[in-house]
Design an enzyme around this catalytic site. Structure first.
Site, PDB file in Angstrom:
ATOM      1  N   HIS A   1      -5.913  -4.710 -11.476  1.00 26.43           N
ATOM      2  CA  HIS A   1      -6.325  -4.164 -10.184  1.00 26.43           C
ATOM      3  C   HIS A   1      -7.809  -3.851 -10.201  1.00 26.43           C
ATOM      4  O   HIS A   1      -8.357  -3.359 -11.196  1.00 26.43           O
ATOM      5  CB  HIS A   1      -5.554  -2.882  -9.869  1.00 26.43           C
ATOM      6  CG  HIS A   1      -6.018  -2.210  -8.604  1.00 26.43           C
ATOM      7  ND1 HIS A   1      -6.967  -1.213  -8.603  1.00 26.43           N
ATOM      8  CD2 HIS A   1      -5.674  -2.416  -7.320  1.00 26.43           C
ATOM      9  CE1 HIS A   1      -7.173  -0.823  -7.345  1.00 26.43           C
ATOM     10  NE2 HIS A   1      -6.406  -1.532  -6.560  1.00 26.43           N
TER      11      HIS A   1
ATOM     12  N   GLU B   1      -1.304   0.340 -10.107  1.00 27.05           N
ATOM     13  CA  GLU B   1      -2.736   0.543  -9.913  1.00 27.05           C
ATOM     14  C   GLU B   1      -3.127   2.010  -9.882  1.00 27.05           C
ATOM     15  O   GLU B   1      -4.302   2.338 -10.058  1.00 27.05           O
ATOM     16  CB  GLU B   1      -3.212  -0.140  -8.631  1.00 27.05           C
ATOM     17  CG  GLU B   1      -2.727   0.496  -7.342  1.00 27.05           C
ATOM     18  CD  GLU B   1      -3.282  -0.212  -6.118  1.00 27.05           C
ATOM     19  OE1 GLU B   1      -4.120   0.405  -5.423  1.00 27.05           O
ATOM     20  OE2 GLU B   1      -2.900  -1.356  -5.860  1.00 27.05           O
TER      21      GLU B   1
ATOM     22  N   HIS C   1       0.800  -1.239   0.000  1.00 20.31           N
ATOM     23  CA  HIS C   1       0.000   0.000   0.000  1.00 20.31           C
ATOM     24  C   HIS C   1       0.826   1.279   0.000  1.00 20.31           C
ATOM     25  O   HIS C   1       0.440   2.277   0.607  1.00 20.31           O
ATOM     26  CB  HIS C   1      -0.952   0.009   1.211  1.00 20.31           C
ATOM     27  CG  HIS C   1      -2.198  -0.771   0.993  1.00 20.31           C
ATOM     28  ND1 HIS C   1      -2.617  -1.770   1.846  1.00 20.31           N
ATOM     29  CD2 HIS C   1      -3.133  -0.710   0.023  1.00 20.31           C
ATOM     30  CE1 HIS C   1      -3.748  -2.287   1.419  1.00 20.31           C
ATOM     31  NE2 HIS C   1      -4.073  -1.674   0.304  1.00 20.31           N
TER      32      HIS C   1
ATOM     33  N   GLU D   1       3.537  -5.948  -3.888  1.00 23.81           N
ATOM     34  CA  GLU D   1       2.911  -4.857  -4.636  1.00 23.81           C
ATOM     35  C   GLU D   1       3.099  -3.511  -3.978  1.00 23.81           C
ATOM     36  O   GLU D   1       2.976  -3.364  -2.756  1.00 23.81           O
ATOM     37  CB  GLU D   1       1.408  -5.134  -4.784  1.00 23.81           C
ATOM     38  CG  GLU D   1       0.688  -4.064  -5.578  1.00 23.81           C
ATOM     39  CD  GLU D   1      -0.809  -4.279  -5.612  1.00 23.81           C
ATOM     40  OE1 GLU D   1      -1.510  -3.421  -6.192  1.00 23.81           O
ATOM     41  OE2 GLU D   1      -1.286  -5.291  -5.075  1.00 23.81           O
TER      42      GLU D   1
END
Length: 376
Positions: free
Chosen positions: A285, A235, A184, A208
């Site tokens: 995503h 994303e 994140h 990610e």
């Protein structure tokens, strides 16, 4: 056939569009710039004078016209273009009587593999959710193993706690389930250099978004330096040119375009082709419900380098709500939609505002000293 109306609707943190035609065919689309849906709505409103009376079949032409109407760029504009693009593909599929994946080159697979997005925090919650996901048929799960106070921990503690949570999930699901580790954008590049190798010991499919998206070159550098650990980015990227820079600089082994942000299906297939040229795979995503899930499925079905589709618990929760997909999940897979268009029914009349993200925009992580931590 001509466009007779363009409707733009904001429902909480969700934004939808419908494009109507004089032939009675209506196309549905959704944007994914969930932080600023009213801004996206305003941009779509500015598109209306151009679109009214236009031929909806000229999808590529309309994409470039809308994207280049003014000398300004960014997530809000790209999200607005994406929503219109999806609606136009929906119209074309319905008008021709075929699912959209048929128009993108036809199917290269018979079903779409899913990874379930686990919402929990901490080892206890995540291991329980992961076990339930595997029992439900999922062969891949995604989770964030960072502790909630990640911004205030020493580097050694940050690494140790993050790895311990990842190890607990791996021990729970075994070696036949892929782990997708979502960070994140919470780490600095130097923290990422310490955290990623520790996570690599548990053989994740990918790690990610380890750092903020402010710099494409920095994202690429982190991916290059994560030797032996696959990294995924993208994303929050908006178009093929940003993905080209990421890939050209040796960035992601996996690209993560969001069909509601990165230019719709028109640019999604181009991003997939760019990735293919770099021997990179696509992990689409999506966390904003059934419409964008279904739109992503049409891309997934038609490209050779797709790996696994993100699937949110929202997709099951909203299955009988204002956005309904023509197919239902079968364990850890989605069957290919066979209905014309995107295969989505959109009924927004009297629909209540949606809360797709569960986070007020102003609620961001703060460190113990009151400063802003790296936010999601």
């Amino acid at each position: 056939m001509r466009i007779t109306e363009v409707e733009s609707v904001v429902l909480g943190d969700a934004h939808f569009v419908t494009v109507h035609t004089d032939g009675g065919v209506v196309g549905a689309g959704q944007s994914a710039c969930w932080g600023y849906p009213t801004a996206v709505h305003a941009v779509v409103e500015s598109f209306r004078p151009y679109l009214l009376g236009a031929d909806p079949a000229r999808i590529e032409h309309h994409w470039h016209h809308l994207y280049r109407m003014g000398p300004f760029r960014g997530a809000v504009l790209s999200a607005a273009v994406s929503a219109i693009d999806l609606a136009l593909w929906d119209i074309k599929g319905k008008a021709l009587g075929v699912p959209v994946w048929q128009l993108l080159g036809g199917q290269v697979r018979d079903r779409i593999r899913l990874h379930l997005l686990l919402p929990g925090t901490g080892a206890e919650a995540l291991t329980g959710q992961a076990a339930e996901a595997v029992a439900d048929g999922f062969t891949a799960v995604k989770f964030d193993p960072l502790p909630t106070n990640y911004g205030d921990l020493s580097l050694a503690r940050l690494v140790a706690e993050t790895e311990a949570t990842t190890a607990a999930v791996r021990d729970t699901v075994g070696n036949d389930v892929d782990l997708l580790i979502e960070l994140h954008r919470k780490l600095t590049p130097l923290q990422a250099e310490a955290v990623i190798p520790a996570l690599g010991r548990h053989h994740p499919l990918l790690v990610e978004d380890p750092i903020q998206i402010d710099s494409i070159s920095s994202q690429a550098e982190v991916a290059r330096r994560a030797l032996g650990v696959p990294v995924a980015n993208g994303e929050r990227l908006h178009n093929i040119w940003e993905f080209k820079e990421l890939l050209a600089q040796g960035g992601a082994q996996y690209v993560r375009p969001d069909i509601g942000l990165a230019g719709g299906l028109s640019h999604g297939r181009k991003i997939a082709a760019l990735a293919e040229a770099y021997h990179c795979a696509v992990v689409t995503h999506n966390c904003l419900g059934p419409l964008l899930t279904m739109a992503s499925v049409h891309l997934d079905a038609s490209i050779p380098n797709f790996v696994v589709q993100e699937y949110s618990p929202l997709d099951d929760q909203l299955a009988d709500g204002p956005v309904r997909a023509c197919v239902r999940r079968e364990g850890g897979f989605l069957p290919l939609p066979q209905e014309p268009g995107l295969g989505v029914t959109l009924d927004l009349a009297d629909a209540a505002p949606l809360d797709l993200t569960g986070r007020p925009l102003t609620r961001i992580p703060l460190r113990a000293d009151g400063s802003v931590a790296y936010a999601v």
